[in-house]
Enzyme design. Structure first.
Site, short mmCIF file in Angstrom:
data_model
loop_
_atom_site.label_atom_id
_atom_site.label_comp_id
_atom_site.label_asym_id
_atom_site.label_seq_id
_atom_site.Cartn_x
_atom_site.Cartn_y
_atom_site.Cartn_z
N GLU A 155 23.59 49.25 55.02
CA GLU A 155 24.86 48.85 55.66
C GLU A 155 25.04 47.37 55.35
OE1 GLU A 155 25.73 49.24 59.76
OE2 GLU A 155 24.43 51.12 59.97
N GLU B 46 19.04 50.80 63.11
CA GLU B 46 18.84 49.64 63.76
C GLU B 46 18.14 49.36 65.19
OE1 GLU B 46 23.23 48.04 64.23
OE2 GLU B 46 23.16 47.54 62.49
C1 BG6 Z 1 25.98 48.48 62.51
C2 BG6 Z 1 26.01 49.94 62.99
O1 BG6 Z 1 25.49 47.72 63.53
O2 BG6 Z 1 27.14 47.94 62.44
C3 BG6 Z 1 27.21 50.68 62.79
O3 BG6 Z 1 24.89 50.42 62.67
C4 BG6 Z 1 28.19 49.97 62.99
O4 BG6 Z 1 27.26 51.83 63.69
C5 BG6 Z 1 28.32 48.61 61.95
O5 BG6 Z 1 29.39 50.68 62.73
C6 BG6 Z 1 29.34 47.87 62.14
O6 BG6 Z 1 29.64 47.29 63.47
P1 BG6 Z 1 31.00 47.42 64.05
O7 BG6 Z 1 31.00 46.98 65.45
O8 BG6 Z 1 31.97 46.55 63.40
O9 BG6 Z 1 31.39 48.77 63.85
#
Ligand code: BG6
Length: 481
Positions: A379, A185
């Protein structure tokens, strides 16, 4: 819908995604050095630390807890976890290498053998089940020493240390890893410089010059990694990794349309333009002028960027963002980590992140139209509270619904819109520590981990209902949703 347009391509990389700092634990084992994630507190305090200027990067046990220190103990339990991924039929598993396992302080001349050997064992275990490792080289886990002694990515010297790191891992894992990504990211540095760029802004008004200079260093480092990867592992593919949240204008007011476009160009496209097209866009050059940003670009940098562009775009998709030029505090969608205003057509998750499967199809189209390179959704997922029923089961139908709709959006982008996709690794395939809030209760997994926000729990693993659902999705190559 006909049978043909329900299909995902042969060899589609179905799997799950994680990051070292959020799951490994063992933060002092195997000679690992401290990294940024090790000093981030757990709980809602973390978001404050990440979004307000002035963080000091110190551990203070009298005030905070540090959930990343133990993570979910993947460091010791990786065999059990990988066996569960294999049972779901994973074709790919996205993980990151902790830079501080390989170079504990970041600036050593020689890598740490114990750290290298750990990932050898993990990759071997994955290959035992024919699971392709998809490796993020740097996922919010910069060595703390580089933060404290060099000022994070503000320093050009860090590029040299990163080059040493990537050479070490490409040479070591050249026969084991064929899918790589440089910075997780990367565009998140615009809103959370601590995790992405390795420094804390001291005064809001002073953010522009250091932020974009740090980005320039990361772009150079990324191109160095692309070049080295192509030379050392010619059959590998290396991508960038961005957060993508399509920006919708709140209404047809042209002023809001223009505002949405500008926000999109800055947040969504600025980094990918450099990493995929190999150059700073005219828009961003104007932006630099408007904000008195004077980048120090060394001789050869621009050629390096131009000649070493990525093979694919990896991106995270959690939400869209709705914008209007003049917004009041009341308009704001407070849960959305990417700000913006409330979208009246969307529901939100337990954490206030707006749920928008169609936005994923929009994102895939926008990215493919603009760049024309293969896309990999690395993701996506629903962070939600899980409830253990009396019979011990976890009926996470809300998660299944979320995933089903997002996977259907990808299927339609591929079949109806002609987008080229490599795979899908949903986020947090096993529950892990949340990046933005340091909570365990924000769960994404198909596999439940018995660990709680206060640090208690047995760390035992348990299959949720979604585990069996996803297994069937993979077994049918996405036909049974
Ligand atoms: C992304 C990241 O922003 O979202 C991850 O690459 C992160 O590391 C994921 O865990 C979800 O966000 P969060 O804050 O719910 O863990």
């Amino acid at each position: 819908m006909t049978e043909t347009n329900k299909r995902f391509p042969e060899g589609f990389l179905w799997g799950g995604a994680t990051a070292a700092n959020q799951m490994e634990g063992g933060f002092h084992e195997g000679n690992k050095g401290l990294n940024i994630a090790d000093v981030l507190p757990g709980g809602k305090e973390r978001l404050k630390v990440l979004s307000e200027p002035g963080f000091n990067f110190e551990i203070d046990h009298s005030k905070y807890t540090y959930p990343n220190h133990e993570g979910i103990d993947f460091y010791h339990r990786y065999k059990e976890d990988i066996a569960l991924f294999a049972e779901m039929g994973f074709k790919a598993f996205r993980l990151s290498i902790a830079w501080t396992r390989i170079f504990p302080n970041g600036d050593e001349l020689e890598p740490n053998e114990e750290g290298l050997a750990f990932y050898d064992r993990v990759f071997d275990e994955l290959h035992k089940y024919n699971i392709e490792p998809v490796v993020t080289i740097s996922h919010y886990e910069m060595p703390l020493n580089l933060v404290k002694e060099y000022g994070g990515w503000r320093s050009r010297e860090v590029v040299t240390f990163f080059e040493r790191y990537v050479n070490a891992i490409f040479n070591r894992y050249k026969d084991k890893v064929k899918y790589w990504m440089t910075f997780n990211e990367i565009n998140s540095g615009l809103m959370m410089p601590i995790m992405g760029l390795g420094f804390s802004i001291q005064k809001e008004e002073d953010k522009y010059q250091p932020t974009f200079q740090a980005f320039h260093h990361q772009f150079v480092a990324s191109s160095i990694a692309v070049k080295a990867c192509h030379e050392i592992i010619p059959d590998a593919k290396i991508g960038c990794m961005i957060i993508f949240a399509p920006v919708y204008a709140f209404d047809s007011n042209p002023e809001n349309q223009l505002y949405a476009l500008q926000e999109e160009r800055l947040f969504n496209y600025f980094c990918a333009d450099v990493q995929v097209r190999g150059e700073y866009s005219p828009f961003i050059k104007r932006y630099f002028e408007q904000h008195n940003i004077d980048l120090k670009i060394e001789e050869g940098d621009l050629e390096l960027l131009k000649e070493n562009t990525v093979d694919y775009i990896g991106f995270s998709y959690y939400m869209s963002r709705t914008e209007k030029k003049h917004k009041t505090d009341e308009d704001k969608a407070h849960g959305n980590i990417l700000s913006g205003i409330k979208n009246p057509f969307l529901n939100a998750s337990d954490w206030g992140w707006e749920i928008d499967p169609a936005g994923l199809r929009v994102s895939l189209n926008k990215l493919y139209d603009r760049y024309g390179v293969p896309l990999f959704v690395v993701e996506n997922g629903l962070g939600a509270y899980d409830k253990i029923e009396e019979d011990g089961s976890i009926q996470d139908d809300n998660r299944i619904d979320y995933l089903r709709e997002h996977i259907a959006a990808m299927r339609d982008a591929i079949n109806e819109d002609g987008v080229e996709m490599m795979g899908y690794t949903s986020w947090g395939c096993i529950d892990l520590v949340s990046a933005s809030t340091g909570e365990m209760s924000k769960r994404y997994g198909y596999i439940y981990v018995d660990k709680h926000d206060d640090g208690s729990g047995t760390l035992d693993r348990k299959k949720k209902k979604s585990f069996f659902w996803y297994k069937d999705v993979i077994a049918t190559n996405g036909e049974n949703l």
